[in-house]
Scaffold this motif. Sequence first.
Motif, PDB file in Angstrom:
ATOM      1  N   GLU A   1       2.506   3.344  -8.723  1.00  0.00           N
ATOM      2  CA  GLU A   1       3.196   5.190  -8.912  1.00  0.00           C
ATOM      3  C   GLU A   1       1.359   6.094  -8.351  1.00  0.00           C
ATOM      4  OE1 GLU A   1       5.291   8.588  -7.829  1.00  0.00           O
ATOM      5  OE2 GLU A   1       6.110   6.598  -7.869  1.00  0.00           O
ATOM      6  N   ILE A   2       0.847   5.367  -9.277  1.00  0.00           N
ATOM      7  CA  ILE A   2      -0.923   5.869  -9.380  1.00  0.00           C
ATOM      8  C   ILE A   2      -1.147   5.652  -7.772  1.00  0.00           C
ATOM      9  CG2 ILE A   2      -3.133   5.375  -9.749  1.00  0.00           C
ATOM     10  CD1 ILE A   2      -1.240   5.017 -12.388  1.00  0.00           C
ATOM     11  N   ILE A   3      -1.344   4.996  -6.982  1.00  0.00           N
ATOM     12  CA  ILE A   3      -1.471   4.136  -5.756  1.00  0.00           C
ATOM     13  C   ILE A   3      -1.094   5.201  -4.903  1.00  0.00           C
ATOM     14  CG2 ILE A   3      -2.168   2.687  -4.183  1.00  0.00           C
ATOM     15  CD1 ILE A   3      -1.797  -0.070  -5.838  1.00  0.00           C
ATOM     16  N   LYS A   4      -0.070   5.849  -4.316  1.00  0.00           N
ATOM     17  CA  LYS A   4       1.193   6.207  -3.887  1.00  0.00           C
ATOM     18  C   LYS A   4       0.200   7.549  -4.503  1.00  0.00           C
ATOM     19  CE  LYS A   4       4.869   3.915  -3.912  1.00  0.00           C
ATOM     20  NZ  LYS A   4       7.104   3.158  -4.156  1.00  0.00           N
ATOM     21  N   GLN A   5      -0.559   8.714  -4.986  1.00  0.00           N
ATOM     22  CA  GLN A   5      -0.853   9.221  -5.338  1.00  0.00           C
ATOM     23  C   GLN A   5      -2.110   9.559  -5.006  1.00  0.00           C
ATOM     24  OE1 GLN A   5       1.134  12.037  -6.317  1.00  0.00           O
ATOM     25  NE2 GLN A   5       2.749  11.132  -6.776  1.00  0.00           N
ATOM     26  N   ASN A   6      -1.969   8.862  -4.357  1.00  0.00           N
ATOM     27  CA  ASN A   6      -3.595   8.567  -3.908  1.00  0.00           C
ATOM     28  C   ASN A   6      -4.665   8.633  -5.204  1.00  0.00           C
ATOM     29  OD1 ASN A   6      -2.614   8.766  -0.610  1.00  0.00           O
ATOM     30  ND2 ASN A   6      -2.617  10.767  -1.025  1.00  0.00           N
ATOM     31  N   ALA A   7      -4.305   8.358  -5.663  1.00  0.00           N
ATOM     32  CA  ALA A   7      -5.741   7.842  -7.574  1.00  0.00           C
ATOM     33  C   ALA A   7      -6.363   7.075  -6.573  1.00  0.00           C
ATOM     34  CB  ALA A   7      -5.184   7.916  -8.282  1.00  0.00           C
ATOM     35  N   THR A   8      -6.500   6.624  -6.066  1.00  0.00           N
ATOM     36  CA  THR A   8      -7.659   5.009  -5.877  1.00  0.00           C
ATOM     37  C   THR A   8      -8.110   5.527  -4.805  1.00  0.00           C
ATOM     38  OG1 THR A   8      -5.609   3.709  -5.324  1.00  0.00           O
ATOM     39  CG2 THR A   8      -8.286   2.742  -4.184  1.00  0.00           C
ATOM     40  N   GLU A   9      -8.629   6.412  -3.525  1.00  0.00           N
ATOM     41  CA  GLU A   9      -9.681   7.736  -3.262  1.00  0.00           C
ATOM     42  C   GLU A   9     -10.055   8.613  -4.114  1.00  0.00           C
ATOM     43  OE1 GLU A   9     -10.013  10.444   0.874  1.00  0.00           O
ATOM     44  OE2 GLU A   9      -7.623   9.875   0.602  1.00  0.00           O
ATOM     45  N   ILE A  10      -9.640   9.157  -4.948  1.00  0.00           N
ATOM     46  CA  ILE A  10     -10.870   9.710  -5.986  1.00  0.00           C
ATOM     47  C   ILE A  10     -10.782   9.088  -6.913  1.00  0.00           C
ATOM     48  CG2 ILE A  10      -9.667  11.339  -7.768  1.00  0.00           C
ATOM     49  CD1 ILE A  10      -6.836  12.259  -6.066  1.00  0.00           C
TER      50      ILE A  10
ATOM     51  N   LEU B   1      -4.701  -5.410  -9.272  1.00  0.00           N
ATOM     52  CA  LEU B   1      -3.288  -5.947  -9.621  1.00  0.00           C
ATOM     53  C   LEU B   1      -1.212  -6.069  -9.689  1.00  0.00           C
ATOM     54  CD1 LEU B   1      -5.170  -7.066 -13.203  1.00  0.00           C
ATOM     55  CD2 LEU B   1      -4.857  -8.134 -11.526  1.00  0.00           C
ATOM     56  N   SER B   2      -1.485  -4.634  -9.472  1.00  0.00           N
ATOM     57  CA  SER B   2       0.483  -4.217  -8.861  1.00  0.00           C
ATOM     58  C   SER B   2       0.476  -4.611  -7.395  1.00  0.00           C
ATOM     59  CB  SER B   2       0.121  -2.840  -9.460  1.00  0.00           C
ATOM     60  OG  SER B   2      -0.599  -1.786  -8.661  1.00  0.00           O
ATOM     61  N   LEU B   3      -0.534  -4.353  -6.511  1.00  0.00           N
ATOM     62  CA  LEU B   3       0.184  -4.553  -5.395  1.00  0.00           C
ATOM     63  C   LEU B   3       0.743  -6.102  -4.995  1.00  0.00           C
ATOM     64  CD1 LEU B   3      -3.385  -4.011  -3.518  1.00  0.00           C
ATOM     65  CD2 LEU B   3      -1.593  -2.686  -3.261  1.00  0.00           C
ATOM     66  N   PRO B   4       0.468  -6.994  -5.779  1.00  0.00           N
ATOM     67  CA  PRO B   4       1.555  -8.183  -6.004  1.00  0.00           C
ATOM     68  C   PRO B   4       2.922  -8.022  -5.987  1.00  0.00           C
ATOM     69  CG  PRO B   4      -0.555  -9.442  -6.048  1.00  0.00           C
ATOM     70  CD  PRO B   4      -0.545  -7.585  -6.329  1.00  0.00           C
ATOM     71  N   SER B   5       3.536  -6.756  -6.792  1.00  0.00           N
ATOM     72  CA  SER B   5       4.604  -6.859  -6.894  1.00  0.00           C
ATOM     73  C   SER B   5       5.774  -5.578  -6.181  1.00  0.00           C
ATOM     74  CB  SER B   5       4.342  -6.377  -8.512  1.00  0.00           C
ATOM     75  OG  SER B   5       3.679  -4.701  -8.278  1.00  0.00           O
ATOM     76  N   GLN B   6       5.005  -5.377  -5.255  1.00  0.00           N
ATOM     77  CA  GLN B   6       5.385  -4.486  -4.576  1.00  0.00           C
ATOM     78  C   GLN B   6       7.052  -4.942  -3.669  1.00  0.00           C
ATOM     79  OE1 GLN B   6       3.587  -3.059  -0.400  1.00  0.00           O
ATOM     80  NE2 GLN B   6       1.459  -4.341  -1.804  1.00  0.00           N
ATOM     81  N   GLU B   7       7.610  -4.880  -3.651  1.00  0.00           N
ATOM     82  CA  GLU B   7       8.725  -5.370  -2.484  1.00  0.00           C
ATOM     83  C   GLU B   7       8.651  -5.425  -0.945  1.00  0.00           C
ATOM     84  OE1 GLU B   7      12.019  -3.729  -3.994  1.00  0.00           O
ATOM     85  OE2 GLU B   7      11.550  -3.549  -5.943  1.00  0.00           O
ATOM     86  N   SER B   8       8.934  -6.206  -0.426  1.00  0.00           N
ATOM     87  CA  SER B   8       8.977  -6.318   1.068  1.00  0.00           C
ATOM     88  C   SER B   8       9.688  -6.073   1.672  1.00  0.00           C
ATOM     89  CB  SER B   8       9.233  -8.319   0.913  1.00  0.00           C
ATOM     90  OG  SER B   8      10.606  -8.543   0.590  1.00  0.00           O
ATOM     91  N   ASP B   9      10.844  -4.681   1.657  1.00  0.00           N
ATOM     92  CA  ASP B   9      11.820  -4.112   2.341  1.00  0.00           C
ATOM     93  C   ASP B   9      10.613  -2.525   1.868  1.00  0.00           C
ATOM     94  OD1 ASP B   9      12.161  -3.897  -0.514  1.00  0.00           O
ATOM     95  OD2 ASP B   9      13.907  -3.190   0.185  1.00  0.00           O
ATOM     96  N   HIS B  10       9.450  -2.660   0.632  1.00  0.00           N
ATOM     97  CA  HIS B  10       9.668  -1.103   0.958  1.00  0.00           C
ATOM     98  C   HIS B  10       7.769  -0.898   2.146  1.00  0.00           C
ATOM     99  CE1 HIS B  10      11.353  -0.369  -1.865  1.00  0.00           C
ATOM    100  NE2 HIS B  10      11.317   0.038  -2.793  1.00  0.00           N
ATOM    101  N   ARG B  11       7.560   0.010   2.358  1.00  0.00           N
ATOM    102  CA  ARG B  11       6.388  -0.225   3.103  1.00  0.00           C
ATOM    103  C   ARG B  11       5.184  -0.451   2.693  1.00  0.00           C
ATOM    104  NH1 ARG B  11       3.253   4.235   2.102  1.00  0.00           N
ATOM    105  NH2 ARG B  11       3.898   6.288   0.887  1.00  0.00           N
ATOM    106  N   GLU B  12       4.645  -1.108   3.810  1.00  0.00           N
ATOM    107  CA  GLU B  12       2.789  -1.330   2.889  1.00  0.00           C
ATOM    108  C   GLU B  12       2.082  -0.592   1.991  1.00  0.00           C
ATOM    109  OE1 GLU B  12      -1.392  -3.515   4.253  1.00  0.00           O
ATOM    110  OE2 GLU B  12       0.477  -3.454   6.223  1.00  0.00           O
TER     111      GLU B  12
END
Length: 998
Positions: free
Chosen positions: A571-580, A608-619
Amino acid sequence: MSFNSLASDTLSAVIETTLDTIDATKSVHLQKENFKKLSSYLEKTASILQQLTKFDFNDPETLKTAINALTKHVSEAKALALECTTRNKIYLLLNSKRIVTILEKTTKDLGNALNLFAPLISSNGLSQEIVKLSNILSDSNFRTTPVEDEIKEKIELGIRERNVDRSFTNNLLISIAAAIGVSTEQSVLRTEYEDFKTEMEKMAMASTADVAESLQIEQIVGLLGKADIIATVEEREKKYFSKRNSLGPQRLEALQSFYCPITGDVMEDPVETPSGHSFERDAIERWLAEENSLCPVTKTPLKSSALRTNKTLRQSIEEWRDRNTMIDIGSMKSRILSDEEGEVIECLGGLQGLILERDLHQEWVMMEDYLPVLVSLLSTKNLKIRSGVLVILRILATNHDDRKESIARMDDAIKLIVCSLARKIEESKLALQLLMELSDNDLARNMIGNTQGCILLLVTISGSDDPQAANDAKQLLDNLSFLNQNIVQMAKANYFGPLLHLLASGSESVQRLMVETLSELEMTDHGKLMVCENGTIELLVTILSHNDIDMKKAAILALEKLSGVPQNGLEIIKQNATEILLGILFRESLSIPSLVEKIVATVMNLALSLPSQESDHREILFLESEEDVFKFFSLISLNGPNVQQSVLRTFLAVCQSPSGLNIRNTLRKICAVQVLVQLCEHENQNVRSNSVKLFCTLTKDGDDETFMEHVGPKCVDTLLKIINTSDNIEEGVAAMEIISNLPRNPKMTQLILEAGALRVIISILSNHFHKPEIMIESASGALCRFTISSNKEMQKKVAETGIIPVIVNLLYSGSALTKKNIAVSLGQFSENSNSLSRPVERKSNFLTCCLVSPDTGCTVHSGICTTESSFCLVEANAINPLVKVLDDPDFGACEASLDALLTLVNGELLQKGSKVLEGGGAVAKMVKLLSSPSVRLQEKALVALERIFRLPEYKQKYKTSAQMPLVEITQRGSSGMKSVAAKILAHLNVLHEQSSFF
């Protein structure tokens, strides 16, 4: 049948028995470590016997003696293993010394028997190996565990002292349960004891008893039978009320003989003098220690060595005490219900003293149904009464899950205890301690959390000035955070709700306080998820752009904490926190250098949270640009071990994510390999280990040029050193996989060979029973690079190490991946066997031809084959194990094995090779593979059978079994497979060559 053929068959039978014995050792109930040690010896023995099947023997009598002796002792080991699998566990525990003695004798006998083979063979290497193993077996020692010895000592003590104390026998039975690995639940213990009792009775009737170093069977059974934890609640209640109802209402006065003449008090541990007078042990020993040499009563000479425990008197005193205690407990309930508060407080104090005295008294209190009375007193106005009840309830609940549940089920019990949380600090702490104890029970924990106001009260106490109360409240809140959804919702409302409300709508100073609180708050994973379900992440990401440095720092610390849960990380990645965060790291970290480590740790958590993303969701995109990858990776060279480790773990995680290929390509492009090669020598083990793992990841699909440029002899030496010395198994495996994955061109392979990698690989595979399975898998994969068919000289060097028989044996015991790798190597070897097979010399002399039979050639290659010279699968006895792998559920292992076997029917070898495959059962397995779920296996089996079925004998034999699978392929297979299947059906005369039916 020749003598040597018969000897080979007999040795094969011994091998089969040895393997059966190894399987049997894996199912033993006790002595697992000792049998694991025996199993390793048997594995080595089986490996040697497998090699012996290839030798010609010229001393039939000695060989027969050796085989008979070995068969006898292997069978003895098997019988012992089966006994330790089927017999009652308590019986096995008590017989541990006998089992260890037999194990030791059998192992020494195995060593002596194995030693008989040494003089019979010409191979110095194998002969030395036999002698070495024989010496190891002969010198082997097995031991009982300290726990087993301690339990047997307690049993001897209990029988010797005739100890009838319930706590002694209960604790003894609990110790036995722990030692034999069974639950201490009443039903389980009772079943185990009854099985033991039945087995002992049968042994006694058969006069075959030999239990626990000459202790009598009936004494052991009788001693353990005194433990009341094997009795049901109903049985114990019946026994208790039967005894209590036989008593009068009045306490009995102690008999005069119960009093000690010295102290004047009733004795606890009476001892008797030779004159027949009894004293309290401590009192008479002090009397004699004070230079009194005469008996206090008779005035006759007395020595301390003459004192003897008066067991009969002690038992009488205990029975008197129990009788009066039963009367006290039974009569005290009505007094506790009195309107006189003083009397109630006095009775509660007496009751507390009794239940602290013995566990048995607690059980009697429960049987007398005190709980409703005690719980009702929690609503009284008297603080001392409520406090006394809270203490008693906690004592009763401690270590008794059923009592915790009973308390929780009492009407309003939890509610009344929670009410005490809001009262004076002394009572509040007692209530908190009781709730802590009760929260170990699932039912009670749910009821506590669902009680209105409980969570809010606990939050309040967690901020109190009393450190113990605050700590207990926080711990109880942690316990309650694992509850069902109702409790989660309550925690949101009462605990996290106010905090998040202030975070979202408070003033800037309040917001700063709340962010700092959030960053410092100890939370469980459930708590972190709850926080993030309230829009907290969006707020924290917004605060990252705040001008206030302290505010920004607190937000980063909070995000680091919350990102430890994978769902939050995504969820933090989806909020574009990585770029900030990367922007702060690359542009602002100089002004706040202390944040570098925290930002990098947060980015690592997100990765570390990336491998947990479900395959049916967008990358989910992460570290998209080459510039970001370069800058972030460059931190390795500019910071200390903590940052280095976080950066490495970040890229390890990203490389395993759906976008991992792009990241790996970028890392190779920015010359990350050059840095990682250097870090493989880092003094910090964590940095080094993660560097090796990332290096390994980059070798899996990289191009040759990148590694040829940066990997030299020093790097390979470093990797081999890690394999040989690292305590981190994953690090060692990664280093071995790098060796395996590096470009398989002649130059790199020669470099690796000169560094000694082949020796290391051979050593690991030869000692596979001492190595972790994942290391065997990686070593067997690395071996494949040295067995490629295009380099016969390299193959010869490998074969000359004697490794081929070792890897053939691994086909029986290795994992699916190990079997696959071994089959690949054997297949690569076999591709050159026909060209390396030495032609059979034909003698021209007539007399020689008549009197001496010519050398017989290989059944497949016709010439003279050996394992070392032509790498022949037949000579290596590899056919049967390869055929067995065809049944493996792993398609990769099955396919590799099939490929290896099919090298025997290449080209001109079809006729003879098919005969060998048929003899090993391979052709029938290929027919079965026509129905395999794996299309590749189907196709390979199909192509092979098309050639084999050209031979009349196989066409006729398999016509019926192959017909239906072939018809199925013609209907549902690919176009190419349909054509081949139809062609085979034509061979089998099922349809004409010109048929267009399919």
